[in-house]
Design a protein around this motif. Structure first.
Motif, PDB file in Angstrom:
ATOM      1  N   THR A 254      26.890  63.706  53.292  1.00 15.84           N
ATOM      2  CA  THR A 254      27.575  64.308  51.947  1.00 15.84           C
ATOM      3  C   THR A 254      28.982  63.862  51.945  1.00 15.84           C
ATOM      4  OG1 THR A 254      28.106  66.392  53.158  1.00 15.84           O
ATOM      5  CG2 THR A 254      26.065  66.297  52.167  1.00 15.84           C
ATOM      6  N   SER A 278      21.568  61.409  45.398  1.00 11.68           N
ATOM      7  CA  SER A 278      21.360  62.498  44.451  1.00 11.68           C
ATOM      8  C   SER A 278      22.682  62.607  43.284  1.00 11.68           C
ATOM      9  CB  SER A 278      21.504  63.718  45.148  1.00 11.68           C
ATOM     10  OG  SER A 278      22.989  64.217  45.543  1.00 11.68           O
ATOM     11  N   ARG A 279      22.410  63.428  42.218  1.00 12.52           N
ATOM     12  CA  ARG A 279      23.345  63.469  41.265  1.00 12.52           C
ATOM     13  C   ARG A 279      24.758  63.857  41.995  1.00 12.52           C
ATOM     14  NH1 ARG A 279      21.852  67.017  36.390  1.00 12.52           N
ATOM     15  NH2 ARG A 279      19.853  67.187  37.076  1.00 12.52           N
ATOM     16  N   ASP A 280      24.926  64.526  42.972  1.00  8.06           N
ATOM     17  CA  ASP A 280      26.144  65.069  43.375  1.00  8.06           C
ATOM     18  C   ASP A 280      26.592  63.763  44.536  1.00  8.06           C
ATOM     19  OD1 ASP A 280      25.553  67.482  42.488  1.00  8.06           O
ATOM     20  OD2 ASP A 280      24.809  68.311  44.319  1.00  8.06           O
ATOM     21  N   SER A 281      25.915  62.932  44.353  1.00  5.73           N
ATOM     22  CA  SER A 281      26.444  61.661  45.224  1.00  5.73           C
ATOM     23  C   SER A 281      26.142  61.705  46.678  1.00  5.73           C
ATOM     24  CB  SER A 281      27.858  61.305  44.938  1.00  5.73           C
ATOM     25  OG  SER A 281      28.136  60.822  43.860  1.00  5.73           O
ATOM     26  N   ASP A 282      24.954  62.826  47.079  1.00  6.76           N
ATOM     27  CA  ASP A 282      24.518  62.864  48.458  1.00  6.76           C
ATOM     28  C   ASP A 282      23.619  61.675  48.754  1.00  6.76           C
ATOM     29  OD1 ASP A 282      26.130  65.154  48.848  1.00  6.76           O
ATOM     30  OD2 ASP A 282      24.422  66.427  48.116  1.00  6.76           O
TER      31      ASP A 282
END
Ligand code: UD1
Length: 420
Positions: A254, A278-282
């Protein structure tokens, strides 16, 4: 001196990435361009950062550093000499030269000495600053520079090995007050240089082209203080990717910036891992049951970074077949090869080439860290090797990884720091 005791480990869970050391260092130097206060967030608490704090304090700054936030203010008296006792421990201190010259019209910065990863000249820094009109000479181990006023110029900054990150930083910072427009052609495109340009712009500089090889800088009269957040450390993020690959572990990363990791993610995929953002850049890394051999050539950004060559070599030691690594930035950066071979790896090196014949297993051994990124490679190898490894001289790793053993422990690694 501390050492790490490491046992073969399987990792799982998530790790969060800190701010970029290589972005923070030149940005800290850039605060020499203003007398106003700067507040810089997401600064990793590392030995190199503390060294730069020490240098800036000598040069006339008053600094507090708490919870990854630096507050940098100016004292009444300014100095222009960066002494050898501090510069010798960290080459990046040389990037105080440009801002000192721009702000105070004179600078005296100790020349960095030899480096374990091979020759690291500063000819491009000097060429760029000379072209801006500085008078530069070397006296008793110091690089002395002065200029009544710096002149806007069109500068070609490419060298025998392509662009230079810190030479670009130095010339960029030196040119912010020049009358007219300076152009830097063949500028480094690394995200850390883009981040420096964004910091300078926040201070009031007029710069376009950051992140590209062509920087245009229109001189302004002065720069002000500002608040700024450092980008995530792409090298730290990719070091954890390598740790996941080498140990066959599924991990979540993350706080990284996947857009800065394109070449690395491509290599990880070619090694057989599935990579999801992921959309949260994870980032989710899931290795296959075996590592595919790959060929890697280190290049300037957006190519594969030299700062990750050692860590990925450690993974490829366990690959199912033969990999070729070509080191195009620092052809002698192979100090880790002998140590990895002591753990049972099958690496043959010739000049800038290393042929890595994958083995079924690596075996724990007593090994010695030689430089920052090589130490990370040895830690990765230790986590993947059978039995116990002891990595000595881990002070190298403390230069560039904040809490690495705590972060690895949280992922389930069997790693312990002990006093030697
Ligand atoms: C920076 C990074 C370092 C990384 C390197 C290459 C920081 C604090 N350090 O170092 O972690 O390994 O980029 O990505 O950001 N060169 C010359 N003449 C010069 C300067 C460099 O020939 O005046 C050559 C070097 O020997 C090397 C290549 O250019 O072959 C790139 O080096 P450079 O980008 O300058 O490395 P640094 O900025 O010192």
């Amino acid at each position: 001196m501390d050492k790490f005791i490491i046992y073969k480990s399987k990792l799982s869970g998530e790790v969060s990435i800190g701010g970029s050391k290589n972005a923070a260092l030149p940005i800290m130097a850039a605060t020499l361009l203003t007398d106003e206060a700067c507040v810089i967030d997401n600064v990793p608490d590392l030995r190199d950062i503390r060294t730069m704090v020490g240098i800036l304090e000598v040069l006339g700054k008053e600094i507090s550093f708490e919870k990854n936030t630096l507050v940098i203010k100016s004292k009444k008296s300014r100095k222009f000499v960066a002494p050898y006792r501090l510069v010798k421990t960290m080459r990046a201190s040389f990037c105080c030269l440009g801002p000192l010259l721009a702000k105070q019209k004179k600078a005296k910065v100790a020349l960095p000495g030899g480096c374990v990863i091979g020759p690291r000249p500063v000819d491009l820094h000097i060429k760029g600053l000379r072209e801006l009109g500085a008078d530069i000479y070397v006296d008793k181990g110091y690089c002395c520079a002065q200029a009544k006023s710096l002149l806007a110029k069109h500068i070609y900054l490419g060298g025998a090995f392509g662009s230079s990150v810190l030479a670009t930083a130095n010339v960029l910072m030196a040119s912010v007050f020049t009358k007219g427009q300076t152009v830097i052609e063949y500028a480094a495109c690394e995200p850390e240089i883009e981040c420096l340009a964004l910091f300078l712009k926040k201070m009031g500089a007029d710069i376009t082209g950051e992140g590209s090889p062509l920087l245009r800088i229109k001189g302004v009269k002065e720069l002000s203080g500002c608040n700024f957040k450092i980008i995530p450390d792409r090298i730290e993020a990719a070091t954890f990717i390598a740790a996941g690959l080498a140990t066959g572990s599924k991990i979540k990363i993350t706080g990284a910036e996947p857009l800065h990791l394109t070449s690395v993610l491509e290599v990880a995929k070619n090694m057989g891992a599935s990579v999801m953002v992921s959309r949260d850049s994870d980032l989710f890394i899931k290795p296959k049951s075996f590592i595919h051999p790959v060929n890697i050539t280190t290049l300037a950004y957006p190519g594969f970074p030299t700062d990750l060559q050692a860590q990925f070599m450690a993974c490829l030691c366990l690959g199912k077949g033969i990999s070729l690594i070509v080191e195009k930035i620092y052809p002698d950066r192979f100090m880790h090869v002998a140590e990895l071979n002591r753990m049972g790896a099958g690496i043959q090196r010739s000049g800038p080439y290393a042929v890595v014949e994958g083995r079924k297993k690596l075996y724990g051994a007593e090994i010695m860290a030689s430089d920052l990124r090589a130490s990370a490679a040895l830690v990765i190898a230790g986590l993947a090797a059978e039995g116990k490894s002891e990595v000595s001289r881990v002070y190298h790793i403390d230069r560039g990884y904040e809490n690495i053993e705590n972060k690895l422990e949280k992922l389930g690694a069997k790693i312990k720091r002990v006093k030697q």
